[in-house]
Design a protein around this motif. Structure first.
Motif, short mmCIF file in Angstrom:
data_model
loop_
_atom_site.label_atom_id
_atom_site.label_comp_id
_atom_site.label_asym_id
_atom_site.label_seq_id
_atom_site.Cartn_x
_atom_site.Cartn_y
_atom_site.Cartn_z
N MET A 215 0.84 5.02 8.61
CA MET A 215 0.24 5.62 9.80
C MET A 215 1.23 6.58 10.44
O MET A 215 2.44 6.40 10.31
CB MET A 215 -0.13 4.53 10.82
N VAL A 216 0.71 7.56 11.16
CA VAL A 216 1.59 8.46 11.92
C VAL A 216 1.21 8.37 13.40
O VAL A 216 1.91 7.76 14.19
CB VAL A 216 1.55 9.91 11.39
N ASP A 217 0.07 8.95 13.77
CA ASP A 217 -0.25 8.98 15.22
C ASP A 217 -0.92 7.70 15.72
O ASP A 217 -0.77 7.34 16.87
CB ASP A 217 -1.12 10.21 15.54
N GLY A 220 -6.26 8.36 15.14
CA GLY A 220 -7.36 8.99 14.41
C GLY A 220 -7.24 10.50 14.25
O GLY A 220 -8.20 11.16 13.86
N CYS A 222 -4.42 12.27 12.53
CA CYS A 222 -3.66 12.84 11.41
C CYS A 222 -4.29 12.57 10.04
O CYS A 222 -4.02 13.30 9.08
CB CYS A 222 -2.22 12.32 11.43
N GLY A 223 -5.07 11.54 9.93
CA GLY A 223 -5.72 11.23 8.65
C GLY A 223 -4.84 10.47 7.66
O GLY A 223 -5.26 10.18 6.54
N CYS A 224 -3.62 10.17 8.06
CA CYS A 224 -2.67 9.51 7.17
C CYS A 224 -3.14 8.12 6.71
O CYS A 224 -2.83 7.69 5.61
CB CYS A 224 -1.39 9.31 7.96
N PHE A 235 -10.60 5.57 8.91
CA PHE A 235 -9.23 5.62 9.39
C PHE A 235 -8.88 4.22 9.90
O PHE A 235 -9.49 3.74 10.87
CB PHE A 235 -9.08 6.65 10.52
N CYS A 237 -6.52 3.13 11.61
CA CYS A 237 -6.00 3.00 12.98
C CYS A 237 -7.10 2.93 14.03
O CYS A 237 -6.93 2.28 15.07
CB CYS A 237 -5.02 4.12 13.30
FE1 FES Z 1 -3.31 9.09 11.97
FE2 FES Z 1 -4.76 6.92 11.61
S1 FES Z 1 -2.63 7.09 11.74
S2 FES Z 1 -5.45 8.99 11.71
#
Ligand code: FES
Length: 273
Positions: A215-217, A220, A222-224, A235, A237
């Protein structure tokens, strides 16, 4: 916020517990939700599902395995030290209701994630059979807490050092043979969640798993953390972290999680020099 008020080394120092001062998060958080932590300004953002909360004390408890540079950096933080950033609670809470008979299956640090969910399911009136597994008994965490949170507790070790000699899936099959189970919650390593879900799918028993992709942000954007569930992109997160285990594409998730293994190894080597 973010100061470590208690710290414990578990499983021969490979797993660390931090109780962290976080009054607002502790008051809002529900079982199944997670936080994102950062050790310093340039550090990686690590998502961790809360193992416990104490709203009276204003603290949350997280438990992590030391595996790469970021968690090695986390391990250096002692009581009195502060995380650079702590955000949460994030993700959707577990839907808790009285469904009857529930089986909770946990492995590795997934046991920490499973703990508040198991406790809440029992408090809601369910009969909760818990099955915990580890490679060897010394690596098993939270046995006493999970015992208190469950109606019945079963331990499995791969090497037979305690409890059933074998995998959690052996005991799960046995429990499902002898009982009419209404819900299974499986949280742990990807192969464990995958094989538990395959077993329950045959019997058409609703199964929840908790996913922990990169995860990054956490919001919802960044899409990571994308995962495929029932052929749809979700997603983790914001749509998760819990999903229907019968619909998750575990192989794709394992592949995505392995994408940066080489970089992570190099980063840890450089940090330890
Ligand atoms: Fe970035 Fe879920 S951590 S969209």
């Amino acid at each position: 916020m973010g100061k470590i008020v208690a710290r414990e080394e578990m499983a021969q120092g490979t797993i660390i517990l931090n109780e962290i001062d976080a009054p607002r998060i502790s008051r809002k958080a529900k079982p199944g939700q997670f936080v994102i932590l950062q050790a310093d300004e340039t550090g990686e953002r690590i998502p961790l599902t809360m193992a416990d909360t104490n709203p009276e004390k204003g603290t949350i408890t997280i438990i992590y395995m030391v595996i790469g540079k970021s968690t090695t950096r986390f391990k250096e933080l002692m009581v009195g030290d502060e995380y650079y950033a702590l955000i949460g609670p994030l993700g959707k809470p577990t839907h808790i209701e009285n469904v009857g008979k529930v089986v909770c299956v946990g492995g590795g640090t997934g046991i920490a994630v499973l703990h508040p969910i198991t406790r809440a399911l029992k408090e809601a009136g369910n009969e909760v059979t818990t099955i915990l597994g580890s490679r060897t008994y010394d690596l098993l965490i939270m046995e006493e807490k999970m015992k208190a949170a469950s109606t019945t507790l079963n331990i499995c070790t791969d090497d037979g050092s305690h409890g059933h000699h074998g995998f959690v899936t052996d005991v799960l099959k046995d429990v499902l043979e002898k009982n009419d189970i209404d819900l299974v919650v499986a949280i742990g390593p990807i192969p464990m969640m995958k094989f538990c879900s395959l077993i329950t799918k045959e019997k058409n028993i609703k199964t929840l798993v908790s996913l922990n992709p990169i995860m990054v942000d956490g919001t919802g954007m960044c899409g990571c953390c994308r995962v495929t569930v029932g052929n749809e992109t979700k997603f983790a997160c914001v749509d998760g972290p819990e999903f229907d285990g019968h619909k998750v594409n575990f192989d794709e998730l394992a592949k995505r999680l392995a994408s940066y293994l080489e970089d992570e190894k190099l980063s840890l080597e450089a940090y330890e020099k």
